[in-house]
Each structure stands twice: as structure tokens, then as C-alpha cells.
Motif scaffolding. Structure first.
Motif, PDB file in Angstrom:
ATOM      1  N   ILE A 151      14.297  -5.054   3.800  1.00  0.00           N
ATOM      2  CA  ILE A 151      14.451  -6.377   3.175  1.00  0.00           C
ATOM      3  C   ILE A 151      13.198  -7.196   3.481  1.00  0.00           C
ATOM      4  O   ILE A 151      12.708  -7.194   4.606  1.00  0.00           O
ATOM      5  CB  ILE A 151      15.742  -7.108   3.631  1.00  0.00           C
ATOM      6  N   GLU A 152      12.675  -7.847   2.437  1.00  0.00           N
ATOM      7  CA  GLU A 152      11.536  -8.746   2.641  1.00  0.00           C
ATOM      8  C   GLU A 152      12.025 -10.194   2.550  1.00  0.00           C
ATOM      9  O   GLU A 152      12.690 -10.583   1.579  1.00  0.00           O
ATOM     10  CB  GLU A 152      10.428  -8.504   1.594  1.00  0.00           C
ATOM     11  N   LEU A 153      11.677 -10.978   3.550  1.00  0.00           N
ATOM     12  CA  LEU A 153      12.049 -12.403   3.586  1.00  0.00           C
ATOM     13  C   LEU A 153      10.873 -13.259   3.131  1.00  0.00           C
ATOM     14  O   LEU A 153       9.725 -12.936   3.446  1.00  0.00           O
ATOM     15  CB  LEU A 153      12.445 -12.810   5.013  1.00  0.00           C
ATOM     16  N   GLY A 154      11.140 -14.331   2.418  1.00  0.00           N
ATOM     17  CA  GLY A 154      10.064 -15.238   1.988  1.00  0.00           C
ATOM     18  C   GLY A 154       8.969 -14.487   1.261  1.00  0.00           C
ATOM     19  O   GLY A 154       7.776 -14.649   1.525  1.00  0.00           O
ATOM     20  N   ALA A 155       9.364 -13.678   0.286  1.00  0.00           N
ATOM     21  CA  ALA A 155       8.452 -12.696  -0.329  1.00  0.00           C
ATOM     22  C   ALA A 155       7.354 -13.330  -1.168  1.00  0.00           C
ATOM     23  O   ALA A 155       6.316 -12.704  -1.393  1.00  0.00           O
ATOM     24  CB  ALA A 155       9.255 -11.719  -1.183  1.00  0.00           C
ATOM     25  N   GLY A 156       7.545 -14.536  -1.659  1.00  0.00           N
ATOM     26  CA  GLY A 156       6.526 -15.170  -2.501  1.00  0.00           C
ATOM     27  C   GLY A 156       6.311 -14.369  -3.771  1.00  0.00           C
ATOM     28  O   GLY A 156       7.199 -14.255  -4.611  1.00  0.00           O
ATOM     29  N   THR A 157       5.133 -13.793  -3.911  1.00  0.00           N
ATOM     30  CA  THR A 157       4.840 -13.001  -5.113  1.00  0.00           C
ATOM     31  C   THR A 157       5.431 -11.590  -5.039  1.00  0.00           C
ATOM     32  O   THR A 157       5.395 -10.851  -6.026  1.00  0.00           O
ATOM     33  CB  THR A 157       3.317 -12.858  -5.314  1.00  0.00           C
ATOM     34  N   GLY A 158       5.863 -11.159  -3.846  1.00  0.00           N
ATOM     35  CA  GLY A 158       6.521  -9.851  -3.727  1.00  0.00           C
ATOM     36  C   GLY A 158       5.596  -8.693  -3.427  1.00  0.00           C
ATOM     37  O   GLY A 158       6.016  -7.530  -3.457  1.00  0.00           O
ATOM     38  N   LEU A 159       4.318  -8.986  -3.083  1.00  0.00           N
ATOM     39  CA  LEU A 159       3.365  -7.888  -2.872  1.00  0.00           C
ATOM     40  C   LEU A 159       3.850  -6.888  -1.812  1.00  0.00           C
ATOM     41  O   LEU A 159       3.798  -5.669  -2.021  1.00  0.00           O
ATOM     42  CB  LEU A 159       1.990  -8.459  -2.471  1.00  0.00           C
ATOM     43  N   VAL A 160       4.362  -7.376  -0.694  1.00  0.00           N
ATOM     44  CA  VAL A 160       4.779  -6.469   0.382  1.00  0.00           C
ATOM     45  C   VAL A 160       5.964  -5.610  -0.082  1.00  0.00           C
ATOM     46  O   VAL A 160       6.005  -4.392   0.146  1.00  0.00           O
ATOM     47  CB  VAL A 160       5.147  -7.268   1.658  1.00  0.00           C
ATOM     48  N   GLY A 161       6.906  -6.232  -0.776  1.00  0.00           N
ATOM     49  CA  GLY A 161       8.064  -5.485  -1.284  1.00  0.00           C
ATOM     50  C   GLY A 161       7.649  -4.426  -2.288  1.00  0.00           C
ATOM     51  O   GLY A 161       8.188  -3.306  -2.302  1.00  0.00           O
ATOM     52  N   ILE A 162       6.677  -4.751  -3.122  1.00  0.00           N
ATOM     53  CA  ILE A 162       6.172  -3.788  -4.116  1.00  0.00           C
ATOM     54  C   ILE A 162       5.581  -2.580  -3.389  1.00  0.00           C
ATOM     55  O   ILE A 162       5.878  -1.428  -3.718  1.00  0.00           O
ATOM     56  CB  ILE A 162       5.111  -4.464  -5.031  1.00  0.00           C
ATOM     57  N   VAL A 163       4.765  -2.844  -2.376  1.00  0.00           N
ATOM     58  CA  VAL A 163       4.126  -1.742  -1.642  1.00  0.00           C
ATOM     59  C   VAL A 163       5.193  -0.916  -0.904  1.00  0.00           C
ATOM     60  O   VAL A 163       5.138   0.323  -0.903  1.00  0.00           O
ATOM     61  CB  VAL A 163       3.028  -2.288  -0.692  1.00  0.00           C
ATOM     62  N   ALA A 164       6.192  -1.580  -0.334  1.00  0.00           N
ATOM     63  CA  ALA A 164       7.270  -0.829   0.347  1.00  0.00           C
ATOM     64  C   ALA A 164       7.990   0.076  -0.654  1.00  0.00           C
ATOM     65  O   ALA A 164       8.316   1.231  -0.349  1.00  0.00           O
ATOM     66  CB  ALA A 164       8.241  -1.804   1.008  1.00  0.00           C
ATOM     67  N   ALA A 165       8.215  -0.417  -1.874  1.00  0.00           N
ATOM     68  CA  ALA A 165       8.876   0.406  -2.900  1.00  0.00           C
ATOM     69  C   ALA A 165       7.987   1.594  -3.279  1.00  0.00           C
ATOM     70  O   ALA A 165       8.473   2.719  -3.431  1.00  0.00           O
ATOM     71  CB  ALA A 165       9.184  -0.446  -4.137  1.00  0.00           C
ATOM     72  N   LEU A 166       6.687   1.348  -3.399  1.00  0.00           N
ATOM     73  CA  LEU A 166       5.764   2.449  -3.737  1.00  0.00           C
ATOM     74  C   LEU A 166       5.719   3.491  -2.611  1.00  0.00           C
ATOM     75  O   LEU A 166       5.427   4.657  -2.846  1.00  0.00           O
ATOM     76  CB  LEU A 166       4.348   1.913  -3.994  1.00  0.00           C
ATOM     77  N   LEU A 167       6.043   3.047  -1.400  1.00  0.00           N
ATOM     78  CA  LEU A 167       6.068   3.981  -0.262  1.00  0.00           C
ATOM     79  C   LEU A 167       7.431   4.675  -0.119  1.00  0.00           C
ATOM     80  O   LEU A 167       7.668   5.393   0.840  1.00  0.00           O
ATOM     81  CB  LEU A 167       5.713   3.239   1.031  1.00  0.00           C
ATOM     82  N   GLY A 168       8.328   4.408  -1.069  1.00  0.00           N
ATOM     83  CA  GLY A 168       9.576   5.168  -1.100  1.00  0.00           C
ATOM     84  C   GLY A 168      10.780   4.489  -0.476  1.00  0.00           C
ATOM     85  O   GLY A 168      11.839   5.107  -0.310  1.00  0.00           O
ATOM     86  N   ALA A 169      10.648   3.211  -0.133  1.00  0.00           N
ATOM     87  CA  ALA A 169      11.792   2.508   0.467  1.00  0.00           C
ATOM     88  C   ALA A 169      12.728   1.970  -0.618  1.00  0.00           C
ATOM     89  O   ALA A 169      12.323   1.778  -1.764  1.00  0.00           O
ATOM     90  CB  ALA A 169      11.276   1.354   1.326  1.00  0.00           C
ATOM     91  N   ASN A 170      13.975   1.722  -0.238  1.00  0.00           N
ATOM     92  CA  ASN A 170      14.910   0.983  -1.093  1.00  0.00           C
ATOM     93  C   ASN A 170      14.812  -0.472  -0.647  1.00  0.00           C
ATOM     94  O   ASN A 170      15.181  -0.801   0.485  1.00  0.00           O
ATOM     95  CB  ASN A 170      16.342   1.479  -0.893  1.00  0.00           C
ATOM     96  N   VAL A 171      14.288  -1.308  -1.518  1.00  0.00           N
ATOM     97  CA  VAL A 171      13.864  -2.636  -1.051  1.00  0.00           C
ATOM     98  C   VAL A 171      14.692  -3.763  -1.666  1.00  0.00           C
ATOM     99  O   VAL A 171      14.950  -3.773  -2.867  1.00  0.00           O
ATOM    100  CB  VAL A 171      12.376  -2.890  -1.416  1.00  0.00           C
ATOM    101  N   THR A 172      15.058  -4.703  -0.825  1.00  0.00           N
ATOM    102  CA  THR A 172      15.636  -5.961  -1.292  1.00  0.00           C
ATOM    103  C   THR A 172      14.574  -7.033  -1.046  1.00  0.00           C
ATOM    104  O   THR A 172      14.129  -7.215   0.092  1.00  0.00           O
ATOM    105  CB  THR A 172      16.931  -6.287  -0.515  1.00  0.00           C
ATOM    106  N   ILE A 173      14.147  -7.669  -2.117  1.00  0.00           N
ATOM    107  CA  ILE A 173      13.059  -8.650  -2.008  1.00  0.00           C
ATOM    108  C   ILE A 173      13.665 -10.038  -2.195  1.00  0.00           C
ATOM    109  O   ILE A 173      14.345 -10.288  -3.197  1.00  0.00           O
ATOM    110  CB  ILE A 173      11.970  -8.388  -3.072  1.00  0.00           C
ATOM    111  N   THR A 174      13.429 -10.930  -1.236  1.00  0.00           N
ATOM    112  CA  THR A 174      14.116 -12.226  -1.284  1.00  0.00           C
ATOM    113  C   THR A 174      13.150 -13.397  -1.114  1.00  0.00           C
ATOM    114  O   THR A 174      12.071 -13.265  -0.536  1.00  0.00           O
ATOM    115  CB  THR A 174      15.189 -12.324  -0.173  1.00  0.00           C
ATOM    116  N   ASP A 175      13.594 -14.514  -1.608  1.00  0.00           N
ATOM    117  CA  ASP A 175      12.920 -15.798  -1.386  1.00  0.00           C
ATOM    118  C   ASP A 175      13.909 -16.872  -1.817  1.00  0.00           C
ATOM    119  O   ASP A 175      15.065 -16.560  -2.181  1.00  0.00           O
ATOM    120  CB  ASP A 175      11.597 -15.883  -2.182  1.00  0.00           C
TER     121      ASP A 175
END
Ligand SMILES: C[S@@+](CC[C@H](N)C(=O)[O-])C[C@H]1O[C@@H](n2cnc3c(N)ncnc32)[C@H](O)[C@@H]1O
Length: 216
Positions: free
Chosen positions: A70-94
Motif C-alpha cells: 500500500i502506498e500512502l500519500g501517493a500524489g502522482t502515484g510514481l512509487v505505486g506504478i513502479v511497485a506494480a511493474l515490479l510485480g506487487a499487488n498495489v493499493t495506491i492511496t491519497d
């Protein structure tokens, strides 16, 4: 309290926030992020802490494949995008106000197959936490900056983490109060600095929830 977007080189840093597009290359993907500082402020620009955290994740010392993130305070979501590209199941939040912009950046950069593994949900720290389970990994880039949110942010991280979870926070320690958050966190988590990027003055801390001893 407003966050002052200061940068080494002053005007240059501010110019970067005003550009409407920025491009990054992570996990063999070109990631194009839209920015809108004028209308949405801090949630609609990419902060150095996000870029440094993406570099750290891409370097691979933590295997995200198949983990729930889970990404907190994701803003534009860059970190969540990279986590998804690395194979994670991601919840992106703000916060709710950042949702439309966040969704559009995430969806523009992920194939439909990867979009299915990503959930984008509003999460204001400290609120409606019962809607969220615990996660393997909790990430946040540049979210330690508003002192009045520190208790809610800590409560949120506590709620989302089990004793097996890994918390990764990247930040600049701009003011003494930012260190206070880490001190608050250390009462319930074991906190260790795992990376420092001297070019950007960004630190990455990892944290594990302390095991609660049962009273005999
Ligand atoms: C400095 S920006 C960092 C954005 C992004 N993580 C990055 O590094 O590019 C801080 C983020 O925290 C979010 N935020 C601030 N207060 C919040 C709160 N009370 N609950 C949830 N998110 C919050 C803002 O909307 C913003 O996206």
C-alpha cells in the motif's frame, strides 16, 4: 502548515514543479507523469523522495513480486506504478481531492493487465481505517511533513501493518519536527535507516512493528 517546496538552486527546482510532464525510466519502462502544481499543489508533482524510493525498489533488495503493497500519500502515484511493474499487488492511496489526477497518471502508465492488480482508493490518514486490511509492505514518499497529521499518519501505519510487515518511508528531514515523527514511530516500531541519497538529501527508513509481549 504549507509545505515549502525549496530545492537547491531555488528557481530551477520550482521550474521543475511547474512543468506539466516529467518522464522517468524504471523497470525498463518509460513512465510519463503529468504534473499540475498550480491547481493541485503538493499532490500533483513528483518529489525527489519518490524518485529515490523508486530507485531503491528497482535495485531489488526487497522482493516485491506477489506481495501486497500500500502506498500512502501517493500524489502522482510514481512509487505505486513502479511497485506494480515490479510485480506487487498495489493499493495506491491519497486524499479524495487527489484521486482523479492519481488515477489518470496510474492508468496511463500501466497496461490493462497490470491495472487489474492495482487499486486506487482514497485514504485520509486516521480516517475509515477499518476499510483497509494489513499489507506486506507499506510505502510512503515525502509524507512526513505536516506536524498536525503525525498522530493520524502513525495510527494509519500501525493499522496497516502486522508484525511481519515492512514499512518503507523516504523523506527529506527538512525541519526538526520531521525527526519528531520518527521518534514517535520508534515507540512502536524498530526503525533503521537503509539508504541516504546525498544528491537529493533524501533518507529511506525501514520499520518493523515491535512484537507485543503478552503479560503472563
Ligand atoms: C509532498 S507530497 C508527496 C507526494 C508523493 N508521495 C511524492 O513523493 O511524489 C505529500 C502527499 O501526502 C498527501 N497527504 C497530505 N496529508 C494527507 C492526509 N492527511 N491523508 C492522506 N494523504 C495526505 C498529499 O495529498 C500529497 O500527495
Amino acid at each position: 502548515m504549507a509545505l515549502v517546496p525549496y530545492e537547491e538552486g531555488g528557481a530551477f527546482g520550482l521550474k521543475r514543479f511547474h512543468s506539466s510532464d516529467t518522464t522517468y525510466s524504471f523497470v525498463n519502462h518509460s513512465i510519463q507523469i503529468k504534473q499540475n502544481w498550480k491547481e493541485l499543489g503538493v499532490a500533483a508533482v513528483v518529489w525527489d523522495a519518490a524518485v529515490v524510493l523508486c530507485m531503491f525498489l528497482e535495485a531489488g533488495s526487497i522482493n516485491l513480486k506477489g506481495s501486497s503493497v500500500i502506498e500512502l500519500g501517493a500524489g502522482t502515484g510514481l512509487v505505486g506504478i513502479v511497485a506494480a511493474l515490479l510485480g506487487a499487488n498495489v493499493t495506491i492511496t491519497d486524499r479524495e481531492v487527489a484521486m482523479d489526477f492519481l488515477k489518470s497518471n496510474v492508468n496511463e502508465n500501466l497496461t490493462p493487465g497490470l491495472q487489474d492488480k492495482v487499486f486506487i482508493k482514497p485514504l485520509t490518514w486516521g480516517r475509515a481505517l477499518e476499510d483497509f486490511p494489513t499489507f506486506d509492505v507499506i510505502v510512503g514518499a515525502d509524507i512526513i511533513y505536516l506536524e498536525e497529521t503525525f498522530p493520524d499518519l502513525l495510527q494509519t501505519i500501525l493499522h496497516l501493518s502486522s508484525e511481519d510487515s515492512l514499512v518503507l518511508l523516504s523523506c527529506r528531514l527538512r525541519y526538526k519536527r520531521d525527526q519528531n515523527f520518527l521518534d514517535m514511530m520508534k515507540l512502536q516500531f524498530t526503525v533503521t535507516e537503509v539508504h541516504y541519497d546525498s544528491n537529493t538529501d533524501v533518507h529511506i527508513f525501514k520499520a518493523h512493528k515491535k512484537i507485543q509481549r503478552k503479560e503472563l
